[in-house]
Design a protein around this motif. Structure first.
Motif, PDB file in Angstrom:
ATOM      1  N   TYR A   4       0.877  -1.174   0.000  1.00 53.23           N
ATOM      2  CA  TYR A   4       0.000   0.000   0.000  1.00 53.23           C
ATOM      3  C   TYR A   4       0.913   1.223   0.000  1.00 53.23           C
ATOM      4  CZ  TYR A   4      -4.067   2.871   1.205  1.00 53.23           C
ATOM      5  OH  TYR A   4      -5.084   3.796   1.182  1.00 53.23           O
ATOM      6  N   PRO A   5       0.492   2.334  -0.605  1.00 54.74           N
ATOM      7  CA  PRO A   5       1.373   3.511  -0.617  1.00 54.74           C
ATOM      8  C   PRO A   5       1.538   4.120   0.778  1.00 54.74           C
ATOM      9  CG  PRO A   5      -0.761   4.031  -1.606  1.00 54.74           C
ATOM     10  CD  PRO A   5      -0.718   2.543  -1.405  1.00 54.74           C
ATOM     11  N   GLU A   6       2.635   3.791   1.419  1.00 53.27           N
ATOM     12  CA  GLU A   6       2.939   4.260   2.770  1.00 53.27           C
ATOM     13  C   GLU A   6       4.459   4.287   2.917  1.00 53.27           C
ATOM     14  OE1 GLU A   6       1.139   1.473   5.499  1.00 53.27           O
ATOM     15  OE2 GLU A   6       1.407  -0.165   4.092  1.00 53.27           O
ATOM     16  N   PRO A   7       4.985   4.994   3.902  1.00 54.44           N
ATOM     17  CA  PRO A   7       6.433   5.223   3.964  1.00 54.44           C
ATOM     18  C   PRO A   7       7.294   3.968   3.978  1.00 54.44           C
ATOM     19  CG  PRO A   7       5.304   6.768   5.402  1.00 54.44           C
ATOM     20  CD  PRO A   7       4.256   5.816   4.898  1.00 54.44           C
ATOM     21  N   ASP A   8       6.829   2.882   4.604  1.00 48.41           N
ATOM     22  CA  ASP A   8       7.672   1.683   4.694  1.00 48.41           C
ATOM     23  C   ASP A   8       7.333   0.643   3.636  1.00 48.41           C
ATOM     24  OD1 ASP A   8       5.194   1.107   5.798  1.00 48.41           O
ATOM     25  OD2 ASP A   8       5.990  -0.170   7.392  1.00 48.41           O
ATOM     26  N   ALA A   9       6.584   1.014   2.607  1.00 48.26           N
ATOM     27  CA  ALA A   9       6.135   0.031   1.610  1.00 48.26           C
ATOM     28  C   ALA A   9       7.299  -0.660   0.910  1.00 48.26           C
ATOM     29  CB  ALA A   9       5.218   0.699   0.596  1.00 48.26           C
ATOM     30  N   ALA A  10       8.300   0.096   0.480  1.00 48.16           N
ATOM     31  CA  ALA A  10       9.427  -0.511  -0.229  1.00 48.16           C
ATOM     32  C   ALA A  10      10.208  -1.447   0.690  1.00 48.16           C
ATOM     33  CB  ALA A  10      10.340   0.568  -0.790  1.00 48.16           C
ATOM     34  N   ASP A  11      10.308  -1.093   1.975  1.00 49.11           N
ATOM     35  CA  ASP A  11      11.049  -1.931   2.914  1.00 49.11           C
ATOM     36  C   ASP A  11      10.374  -3.281   3.105  1.00 49.11           C
ATOM     37  OD1 ASP A  11      12.926   0.080   3.283  1.00 49.11           O
ATOM     38  OD2 ASP A  11      11.867   0.941   4.999  1.00 49.11           O
ATOM     39  N   TYR A  12       9.036  -3.272   3.380  1.00 50.46           N
ATOM     40  CA  TYR A  12       8.415  -4.577   3.625  1.00 50.46           C
ATOM     41  C   TYR A  12       8.211  -5.355   2.330  1.00 50.46           C
ATOM     42  CZ  TYR A  12       3.740  -2.318   2.893  1.00 50.46           C
ATOM     43  OH  TYR A  12       2.646  -1.641   2.403  1.00 50.46           O
ATOM     44  N   THR A  13       8.166  -4.669   1.187  1.00 53.47           N
ATOM     45  CA  THR A  13       8.124  -5.389  -0.084  1.00 53.47           C
ATOM     46  C   THR A  13       9.428  -6.129  -0.315  1.00 53.47           C
ATOM     47  OG1 THR A  13       6.554  -3.827  -1.079  1.00 53.47           O
ATOM     48  CG2 THR A  13       7.912  -5.125  -2.585  1.00 53.47           C
ATOM     49  N   ALA A  14      10.549  -5.457  -0.091  1.00 49.24           N
ATOM     50  CA  ALA A  14      11.856  -6.100  -0.241  1.00 49.24           C
ATOM     51  C   ALA A  14      12.007  -7.255   0.747  1.00 49.24           C
ATOM     52  CB  ALA A  14      12.971  -5.073  -0.057  1.00 49.24           C
ATOM     53  N   GLU A  15      11.523  -7.058   1.964  1.00 50.11           N
ATOM     54  CA  GLU A  15      11.583  -8.136   2.963  1.00 50.11           C
ATOM     55  C   GLU A  15      10.768  -9.350   2.514  1.00 50.11           C
ATOM     56  OE1 GLU A  15      10.153  -6.374   6.547  1.00 50.11           O
ATOM     57  OE2 GLU A  15      11.816  -4.949   6.697  1.00 50.11           O
TER      58      GLU A  15
ATOM     59  N   PRO B 107       4.467   8.480  -5.065  1.00 49.36           N
ATOM     60  CA  PRO B 107       5.912   8.405  -4.817  1.00 49.36           C
ATOM     61  C   PRO B 107       6.314   7.295  -3.856  1.00 49.36           C
ATOM     62  CG  PRO B 107       5.171  10.680  -4.775  1.00 49.36           C
ATOM     63  CD  PRO B 107       3.930   9.840  -4.861  1.00 49.36           C
ATOM     64  N   HIS B 108       5.454   6.936  -2.915  1.00 47.68           N
ATOM     65  CA  HIS B 108       5.783   5.853  -1.995  1.00 47.68           C
ATOM     66  C   HIS B 108       5.897   4.508  -2.717  1.00 47.68           C
ATOM     67  CE1 HIS B 108       4.021   8.536   1.296  1.00 47.68           C
ATOM     68  NE2 HIS B 108       5.261   8.296   1.664  1.00 47.68           N
ATOM     69  N   LEU B 109       5.327   4.406  -3.905  1.00 48.83           N
ATOM     70  CA  LEU B 109       5.338   3.132  -4.629  1.00 48.83           C
ATOM     71  C   LEU B 109       6.446   3.033  -5.665  1.00 48.83           C
ATOM     72  CD1 LEU B 109       1.517   2.456  -5.207  1.00 48.83           C
ATOM     73  CD2 LEU B 109       3.015   1.572  -3.402  1.00 48.83           C
ATOM     74  N   ASP B 110       7.127   4.120  -5.935  1.00 48.96           N
ATOM     75  CA  ASP B 110       8.138   4.062  -6.984  1.00 48.96           C
ATOM     76  C   ASP B 110       9.218   3.033  -6.659  1.00 48.96           C
ATOM     77  OD1 ASP B 110       9.069   5.147  -9.540  1.00 48.96           O
ATOM     78  OD2 ASP B 110      10.790   5.845  -8.377  1.00 48.96           O
ATOM     79  N   ARG B 111       9.687   3.019  -5.427  1.00 51.91           N
ATOM     80  CA  ARG B 111      10.695   2.023  -5.042  1.00 51.91           C
ATOM     81  C   ARG B 111      10.092   0.623  -4.969  1.00 51.91           C
ATOM     82  NH1 ARG B 111      12.848   3.134   0.331  1.00 51.91           N
ATOM     83  NH2 ARG B 111      14.056   1.227  -0.062  1.00 51.91           N
ATOM     84  N   VAL B 112       8.797   0.521  -4.660  1.00 53.09           N
ATOM     85  CA  VAL B 112       8.137  -0.792  -4.653  1.00 53.09           C
ATOM     86  C   VAL B 112       8.177  -1.404  -6.044  1.00 53.09           C
ATOM     87  CG1 VAL B 112       5.928  -1.976  -4.402  1.00 53.09           C
ATOM     88  CG2 VAL B 112       6.632  -0.289  -2.704  1.00 53.09           C
ATOM     89  N   TRP B 113       7.733  -0.632  -7.046  1.00 50.04           N
ATOM     90  CA  TRP B 113       7.782  -1.147  -8.422  1.00 50.04           C
ATOM     91  C   TRP B 113       9.222  -1.475  -8.806  1.00 50.04           C
ATOM     92  CZ3 TRP B 113       3.116  -2.411  -9.131  1.00 50.04           C
ATOM     93  CH2 TRP B 113       2.030  -1.557  -8.890  1.00 50.04           C
ATOM     94  N   GLY B 114      10.158  -0.673  -8.345  1.00 51.35           N
ATOM     95  CA  GLY B 114      11.557  -0.943  -8.658  1.00 51.35           C
ATOM     96  C   GLY B 114      12.045  -2.241  -8.057  1.00 51.35           C
ATOM     97  N   VAL B 115      11.676  -2.510  -6.805  1.00 50.92           N
ATOM     98  CA  VAL B 115      12.064  -3.769  -6.158  1.00 50.92           C
ATOM     99  C   VAL B 115      11.500  -4.957  -6.939  1.00 50.92           C
ATOM    100  CG1 VAL B 115      11.638  -5.214  -4.122  1.00 50.92           C
ATOM    101  CG2 VAL B 115      12.353  -2.833  -3.839  1.00 50.92           C
ATOM    102  N   LEU B 116      10.238  -4.869  -7.332  1.00 53.45           N
ATOM    103  CA  LEU B 116       9.615  -5.976  -8.049  1.00 53.45           C
ATOM    104  C   LEU B 116      10.218  -6.152  -9.436  1.00 53.45           C
ATOM    105  CD1 LEU B 116       5.881  -5.406  -7.026  1.00 53.45           C
ATOM    106  CD2 LEU B 116       7.526  -7.019  -6.047  1.00 53.45           C
ATOM    107  N   ALA B 117      10.493  -5.042 -10.114  1.00 54.45           N
ATOM    108  CA  ALA B 117      11.093  -5.136 -11.443  1.00 54.45           C
ATOM    109  C   ALA B 117      12.486  -5.750 -11.371  1.00 54.45           C
ATOM    110  CB  ALA B 117      11.155  -3.753 -12.089  1.00 54.45           C
ATOM    111  N   GLU B 118      13.271  -5.302 -10.408  1.00 52.41           N
ATOM    112  CA  GLU B 118      14.650  -5.797 -10.290  1.00 52.41           C
ATOM    113  C   GLU B 118      14.687  -7.274  -9.916  1.00 52.41           C
ATOM    114  OE1 GLU B 118      18.813  -4.773  -7.881  1.00 52.41           O
ATOM    115  OE2 GLU B 118      17.075  -3.440  -7.730  1.00 52.41           O
ATOM    116  N   SER B 119      13.764  -7.702  -9.061  1.00 46.18           N
ATOM    117  CA  SER B 119      13.751  -9.094  -8.621  1.00 46.18           C
ATOM    118  C   SER B 119      13.033 -10.011  -9.604  1.00 46.18           C
ATOM    119  CB  SER B 119      13.072  -9.209  -7.254  1.00 46.18           C
ATOM    120  OG  SER B 119      11.693  -8.849  -7.339  1.00 46.18           O
ATOM    121  N   GLY B 120      12.278  -9.430 -10.540  1.00 47.30           N
ATOM    122  CA  GLY B 120      11.517 -10.239 -11.484  1.00 47.30           C
ATOM    123  C   GLY B 120      10.281 -10.871 -10.878  1.00 47.30           C
TER     124      GLY B 120
END
Length: 286
Positions: A100-111, A134-147
Motif C-alpha cells: 500500500y502507498p505508505e512510507p515503509d512500503a518498499a522496505d516490507y516489499t523487499a523483505e 511516490p511511496h510506490l516508486d521504489r516498490v515497483w523498482g524492487v519488483l522489477a529488479e527481482s523479477g
C-alpha cells in the motif's frame, strides 16, 4: 472438470488469480458482494478455508495464489505475515504478498521478496490509490529488479475507480519497463488498451479472470476483432479465475476459454504452461 485439461495432455492447471485471506477480511469481501443485492453476485464457493483449498486440488489445480489487498495503511505487512503462514501450510500455494502507498512500503516489499514471496497483488480499485504515488516508486523498482510478478487490478471493471484504466498504470510501466506485470481480468473493460501495453512491454501479461464468461460478456464483452491479438501474445496469457469469489461454477472459466476457438496450443499455454514457466515450476507428468 478434469477432462478439459486432461484432453489437452496437461498435468493440471496453474491458476494465478485465486483468493485466500484472513477470515475476517474474507467475510468483509463476501459481505460487499452480498450487499449488491440478491442474485447479483452470489459467492459459489462459500465454505471453510481447508475445503476451498481441497476443492481447487480436486479440480486439478497444481499451483494457486492467495491474493489479497489492503485498503488502508498498516494492513499490508500484517496480510503478508498471514500469507507466509498460509503458504507454509499449503505448499502448492504460490506465496503471495501485497503493498500500500505508505512510507515503509518498499522496505516490507523487499523483505517479503527476500523471504520467499512469489507473487504480489495490487488492487487500484479497492485500494483507491494512485499507482504513481511516490511511496510506490521504489516498490515497483524492487519488483522489477527481482523479477517478481505482480497481479494488478488496473482495469475499470466491474466499477471504475479514480485511478483505474490504462493511463495511470501505463505511466508506471514507462518508468519501470522491466516490471513483470499481470493485468487482472485481461484489463476489462479496456481490453484493447491493455493489449496495447502487452504488445509494447514484453513482460506485461494478461490473466483471464472472469473474462470471456457469460457473466462478464453481458456487460463487458471482449471484442471479437481482438482475438488475433490475444492469440499472438498467447505466451503471456495466464489462467486466472477469482476463485472462490465467483458467481458461477469454476468450470465456466475453462469452457469460456475453449469457446474462443484459439486452438489447443493456446489453451495448453494459458491453462498451464505459461504459469509453470513464469513461476519456474518443476515438471510434472499426468
Amino acid at each position: 472438470m478434469r477432462r478439459v485439461w486432461e484432453e489437452l495432455g496437461l498435468p493440471g492447471l496453474v491458476d494465478v488469480h485465486t483468493h485466500f485471506m484472513p477470515g475476517n477480511v474474507l467475510r468483509k469481501v463476501w459481505a460487499y458482494f452480498d450487499d449488491l443485492g440478491e442474485g447479483v453476485w452470489p459467492i459459489t464457493y462459500r465454505d471453510d478455508e481447508d475445503s476451498r483449498a481441497e476443492r481447487l486440488r480436486s479440480f486439478g489445480v497444481r499451483r494457486f495464489t492467495s491474493l489479497f489487498y489492503p485498503h488502508r495503511p498498516g494492513m499490508a505487512r500484517w496480510l503478508n505475515g498471514w500469507a507466509a503462514d498460509f503458504a507454509g501450510r499449503n505448499p502448492d500455494c504460490l506465496r503471495s504478498a501485497t503493498f500500500y502507498p505508505e512510507p515503509d512500503a518498499a522496505d516490507y516489499t523487499a523483505e517479503a521478496v527476500a523471504d520467499g514471496a512469489r507473487v504480489f497483488k495490487a488492487h487500484l480499485q479497492v485500494g483507491a490509490y494512485d499507482p504513481r504515488d511516490p511511496h510506490l516508486d521504489r516498490v515497483w523498482g524492487v519488483l522489477a529488479e527481482s523479477g517478481t510478478p505482480v497481479v494488478v487490478h488496473c482495469g475499470s471493471g466491474p466499477y471504475p475507480g479514480r485511478f483505474t484504466g490504462p493511463g495511470p498504470f501505463a505511466e508506471v510501466l514507462r518508468r519501470h519497463p522491466a516490471l513483470t506485470a499481470v493485468v487482472a481480468h485481461a484489463g476489462a473493460p479496456e481490453y484493447s488498451a491493455f493489449l496495447d501495453l502487452a504488445e509494447q512491454y514484453e513482460r506485461v501479461h494478461l490473466d483471464t479472470t472472469m473474462a470471456f464468461t457469460d457473466y462478464i460478456e453481458r456487460d463487458a464483452p471482449f471484442p471479437r476483432e481482438e482475438l488475433p491479438r490475444l492469440r499472438a501474445i498467447g505466451d503471456r496469457v495466464l489462467l486466472g479465475t477469482d476463485y472462490p469469489n465467483i458467481p458461477y461454477p469454476y468450470i465456466d472459466q475453462l469452457r469460456a476459454l475453449t469457446r474462443l476457438g484459439l486452438g489447443r496450443d493456446w489453451l495448453r499455454a494459458v491453462m498451464h504452461d505459461n504459469g509453470a514457466r513464469l513461476f519456474d515450476l518443476p515438471p510434472e507428468r499426468m
